[in-house]
Design an enzyme around this catalytic site. Structure first.
Site, short mmCIF file in Angstrom:
data_model
loop_
_atom_site.label_atom_id
_atom_site.label_comp_id
_atom_site.label_asym_id
_atom_site.label_seq_id
_atom_site.Cartn_x
_atom_site.Cartn_y
_atom_site.Cartn_z
N TYR A 103 4.76 21.23 -15.39
CA TYR A 103 5.46 19.94 -15.41
C TYR A 103 4.75 18.93 -14.54
O TYR A 103 4.83 17.72 -14.80
CB TYR A 103 6.92 20.13 -15.00
CG TYR A 103 7.60 21.09 -15.94
CD1 TYR A 103 7.62 20.81 -17.30
CD2 TYR A 103 8.15 22.28 -15.52
CE1 TYR A 103 8.19 21.69 -18.20
CE2 TYR A 103 8.72 23.16 -16.41
CZ TYR A 103 8.74 22.86 -17.75
OH TYR A 103 9.29 23.74 -18.63
N THR B 293 13.90 18.05 -22.53
CA THR B 293 12.67 17.64 -23.20
C THR B 293 12.99 17.00 -24.53
O THR B 293 12.40 15.98 -24.92
CB THR B 293 11.73 18.85 -23.38
OG1 THR B 293 11.75 19.61 -22.18
CG2 THR B 293 10.33 18.41 -23.67
N HIS C 284 4.56 27.59 -13.17
CA HIS C 284 5.37 26.89 -14.15
C HIS C 284 5.71 25.47 -13.74
O HIS C 284 5.53 24.55 -14.53
CB HIS C 284 6.58 27.67 -14.63
CG HIS C 284 7.00 27.13 -15.96
ND1 HIS C 284 6.38 27.49 -17.12
CD2 HIS C 284 7.83 26.12 -16.27
CE1 HIS C 284 6.86 26.75 -18.11
NE2 HIS C 284 7.75 25.91 -17.62
N ASP D 273 0.86 -1.18 0.00
CA ASP D 273 0.00 0.00 0.00
C ASP D 273 0.90 1.23 0.00
O ASP D 273 2.12 1.11 -0.06
CB ASP D 273 -0.92 0.01 1.23
CG ASP D 273 -2.21 0.81 0.98
OD1 ASP D 273 -2.12 1.87 0.33
OD2 ASP D 273 -3.27 0.37 1.41
N LYS E 206 14.14 13.49 -24.21
CA LYS E 206 13.04 12.54 -24.06
C LYS E 206 12.43 12.17 -25.40
O LYS E 206 12.08 11.01 -25.63
CB LYS E 206 11.96 13.12 -23.15
CG LYS E 206 12.41 13.24 -21.73
CD LYS E 206 11.27 13.63 -20.84
CE LYS E 206 11.70 13.51 -19.41
NZ LYS E 206 10.58 13.58 -18.49
N GLU F 223 3.88 23.77 -12.08
CA GLU F 223 2.58 23.12 -12.27
C GLU F 223 2.46 22.54 -13.68
O GLU F 223 1.91 21.46 -13.87
CB GLU F 223 1.46 24.13 -12.01
CG GLU F 223 0.07 23.68 -12.42
CD GLU F 223 -0.51 22.63 -11.50
OE1 GLU F 223 0.12 22.34 -10.46
OE2 GLU F 223 -1.58 22.10 -11.82
#
Lengths: 628, 215
Positions: free
Chosen positions: A256, A325, A252, A105, A328, A254
């Site tokens: 991500y 980025t 900002h 859990d 990726k 946020e």
């Protein structure tokens, strides 16, 4: 689903199902409730968006007055970000992370339940504005001083709701970090964690350090509105720009927070349906951490036009953030490169994510150019950019997660045909809605306007965009029908319907309350793959790869069956030494192709004893590169 | 920090309360304490935003507190009471740590005594803060006076709320301590509350330096 009696008292007190769900602390039930609540808010926010696009489809006032229009886009943005994407990703994280790390859990199950129940409460508070006939209308950014001069309880409800949601997310973040750091299965080192767990971990740190400042900002806003404070009021010596600074210091990271777990989902889906390990695992982890780190240094690129920020610094860091980025993007593309690709629905959504996110990401790099940003600031270009990453990115990632993990959560696969229809409609709708908005933005159409003149020349593109929005709306119908028929159908997906790599697929579907009967032991970042196919690896790789240790410890001289989870399979007969794994013919070396891996009904087989014979191809170059 | 040294030390190995349910990663900080440290991290960011607001506002003026209303006499904060409450909080941090050391040594009565002193000091701090507010309101420093009033009451008010939270936490562990629930091996709640209390203390020292000393 057979329930297992955990304690002698469990069978004595029969509790109703509703009571069970209302009081549960099981991460899987809480995860399902998160996903369900978020999905309902998604439908609600989507309806608001359709109102917006219906209004903008043609010049003139169609359906809503200016004030209602302001309420619409405020509630749409707030709902989609805070009540849909964030709880949805938290929900998948809740369900999947403990399973992927082999835990029973979360670290703090009761705090987990508390975090969840704050979400519907906050949602009800936010939407109760429609009951008291006063809804927040200062935009999801609630810039001061507009958010102060707008009187009425709507804005205050917005503030209280967001403070609740923020608290929920902070508690959730603490829970995830403690879970990931303290509850991992033996052998599951940090650099063997599934990428989804990594992205949830980085996201949790972003939440932990970014959200409190937003809570402080909203508290200041509340003080300004209700107690005559002067934080953002120049007449009292305050500074409206201060709101923007604190808001974007949160806002900002946020961004991500909204995209990183979706990237994690894509990085789980692509290797499974390409039959290859993720290309450049280590680079991907470092890129994720760097994105999180840089995310705190770029907030003022939202504020270039205020003239109050140091432009070169923030422009530089914004460009810098596109490097991890870009890493990726290459990770994903080279994961698929020469892979044995299966175009299932989750895979389609993952590929759709990459395509849309490329466009959205390039938009972002454009906006980092200061002179260009001066031209497009607060235009529909920005709306197009953020929807390409939020709809084209996060939403596609969420749907990939839904189709991918649905069999684990409910024991049945969603229908592939309806899923592909959903994908095609959504992909077309997304690009039809948001691509024209780039052109509208370049043409000077300002965001958050409820009307435009016929001779602006924006009519056709706006109509096109509205057609796209309704296409997105229609794309949800096959999904709803799909959910309906799947819930009514048999729950026979099996433990491992996708022939996947990570531990959640070693547990039953859905997993029992305690998740794993045997604590799984992990020797690489693809533990289930090692279990199923480790014996097919050539010996020279077996020695240096994680699989060798499963084999040498699980077999041979040691003889035990460590490292076997629920439903797992011990790869080879006892008594063998790993010299016998040195296989020579290419077919033996790479294993046989996956033909026949699906049973006569078209459903993939779960982990069955015969699975090792029907092995998937292993790309030795990719694996060798990966293990470096 | 002293509070952490006992947390991470080798003492954990013989701790029956250590996460036996969790498999692996049994070394290092206790899970509940890790949760508290992370929570304090988020609290630190909350106060960082408030301090950021303070310095951002202050940077716009040559004189501080800013002369918003022409003809007004410059407002000056008195230092006597703040110095007293600062001393109270610092002493309460020491008594809190004393409680932790007592229970680590297995001395329940000693811990309870130290907690009672800490609780009383916390309550006295809160009463003195209310008294201070009453005085300042009488002198005309209101939250809606100007940015200075807003910042003063918001920063000290949020800190006071955290002191209140700490007092509640101390009251809880004191009641559990009086019930004999803690031992030298099993007292993670005491450690957690003590870390929180030290954090609240540190925030106050920063507030004191910012608001009163840097006038």
């Amino acid at each position: 689903m057979a329930t297992t009696v955990l304690s002698p008292r469990a069978g004595v007190y029969q509790r109703s199902r509703i009571y069970e769900w209302l009081t549960t602390t099981d991460h899987k039930k809480i995860g399902i409730m998160y996903v369900t609540a978020a999905f309902l808010f998604f439908l609600l926010g989507g309806v608001l968006a359709l109102f917006i696009r219906a209004e903008l489809a043609a010049p003139g006032t169609q359906f809503v007055e200016a004030q209602s229009y302001n309420q619409l886009f405020t509630m749409h943005g707030t709902t989609m970000i805070f009540l849909f994407v964030m709880p949805m990703l938290t929900g998948f994280g809740n369900y999947i992370v403990p399973l992927q790390i082999g835990a029973a859990d979360m670290a703090f199950p009761r705090i987990n339940a508390l975090s969840f129940w704050m979400v519907p409460l906050a949602g009800l508070l936010l939407f109760s504005g429609y009951i008291v006939m006063d809804v927040a209308r200062a935009g999801w950014t609630s810039y001061a001083p507009l958010s102060i001069v707008e009187q009425g309880p709507g804005q205050d409800l917005w503030i209280v709701s967001l403070i609740l949601l923020g608290t929920s997310s902070i508690l959730g973040a603490i829970n995830f970090i403690a879970t990931i750091f303290k509850m991992r299965a033996p052998g599951l080192t940090l650099m063997r964690m599934p990428i989804f767990v990594w992205t949830v971990l980085v996201t949790s740190f972003l939440l932990l350090f970014a959200l409190p400042s937003f809570t402080a900002a909203t508290a200041m806003l509340y003080i300004d509105r209700n107690y005559g404070g002067g934080f953002f009021n120049p007449a009292m010596g305050g500074n409206p720009i201060l709101w923007q600074h604190i808001f974007w210091f949160f806002g900002h990271p946020e961004v991500y927070i909204l995209i990183l777990p979706a990237m994690g989902v894509v990085s789980e889906v692509l290797p499974v349906f390409s039959r290859k390990p993720l290309f450049g695992y280590r680079a991907f982890v470092i890129a994720t951490a760097l994105i999180g780190f840089y995310g705190f240094g770029v907030w003022a690129h939202h504020m270039f036009t205020t003239g109050a920020v140091f432009l070169p610094f923030f422009a530089f860091f914004t460009f810098l953030i596109s490097v991890p980025t870009g890493v990726k993007m290459f990770n994903w593309i080279f994961t698929m490169w020469r892979g044995r690709i299966r175009l299932t629905t989750p895979m389609l959504f993952a590929i759709g994510f990459i395509a849309n996110f490329l466009i959205g990401g390039l938009d972002g790099a454009f906006a980092a150019v200061v002179p260009f940003d001066y031209a497009i600031h607060d235009t529909y270009w920005v709306v197009a950019h953020m929807h390409y990453v939020l709809v084209g990115g996060s939403l596609f990632g969420i749907f990939a997660a839904l189709y991918y993990w649905f069999p684990k959560m409910f024991g049945a696969r969603l229908n592939e045909g309806l899923g592909k229809l959903h994908f095609v409609l959504l992909f077309v709708g997304t690009n039809l809605t948001f691509f024209p908005q780039h052109l509208l933005g370049l043409d000077g159409m300002i965001r958050r306007i409820n009307d435009y003149a016929p001779d602006n020349g924006w009519t056709e593109l706006n109509f096109l965009s509205s057609v796209g929005a309704f296409t997105i709306g229609i794309s949800i119908l096959p999904l709803l029908w799909n959910l309906f028929i799947t819930f009514r159908g048999p729950r026979d997906a099996g433990a491992d319907p996708w022939d996947a790599n990570t531990l959640e697929w070693a547990a039953a579907s859905p997993p029992p309350p305690y998740n794993f009967e045997v604590v799984p032991e992990v020797r690489s970042e693809r533990p289930l793959f090692d279990l199923k196919y480790g014996h097919l690896l050539p010996a020279h790789q077996v020695r240096k790869s994680g699989a060798s240790r499963v084999l040498t410890q699980g077999l041979g001289a040691h003889g035990g069956d460590r490292g076997v989870a629920t439903g797992g399979v011990i790869p080879a007969a006892p008594g063998t030494t790993h010299d016998e794994f040195r296989l020579d013919s290419p077919e033996e070396k790479f294993g046989k192709p996956v033909e026949g891996h699906e049973d006569e009904h078209g459903r993939p087989r779960g982990i069955t004893p015969e699975a090792p014979e029907k092995a998937a191809p292993i790309d030795p170059s990719a694996r060798a590169d990966h293990e470096k | 920090m002293t509070a952490r040294s006992g947390v991470v030390g080798p003492r954990r190995e013989d701790d029956p309360g250590a996460a036996h349910g969790a498999h692996g990663a049994e070394s290092g900080v206790n899970t509940a304490l890790l949760g508290m440290l992370l929570f304090i991290g988020s609290e630190a960011m909350f106060f960082a935003a408030l301090f950021g607001a303070y310095f951002n506002s202050r940077a716009q003026f040559q004189h501080w507190p800013p002369p918003i209303h022409p003809g007004e006499t410059e407002f000056h904060l008195d230092l006597v009471l703040p110095v007293i409450v600062t001393a109270i909080l610092v002493i309460s941090s020491l008594t809190m740590q004393w409680a932790v050391w007592r229970i680590r040594a297995g001395d329940r009565t000693g811990m309870n005594r130290a907690l009672i002193v800490t609780l009383l000091l916390g309550v006295v701090f809160l009463f003195l803060q209310v008294y201070d507010y009453a005085q300042l309101l009488g002198e005309g420093l209101r939250i809606n006076r100007d940015i200075f009033g807003t910042l003063f009451y918001t920063l000290t008010g949020f800190h006071g709320a955290h002191v209140f939270g700490g007092v509640v936490g101390i009251a809880v562990i004191l009641s559990r301590g009086l019930a004999g629930q803690f031992s030298a091996r099993h007292h993670v709640a005491v450690e957690a509350v003590s870390i929180y209390w030290h954090f609240v203390d540190v925030i106050w020292i920063l507030l004191f330096l910012t608001i009163y000393i840097l006038q």
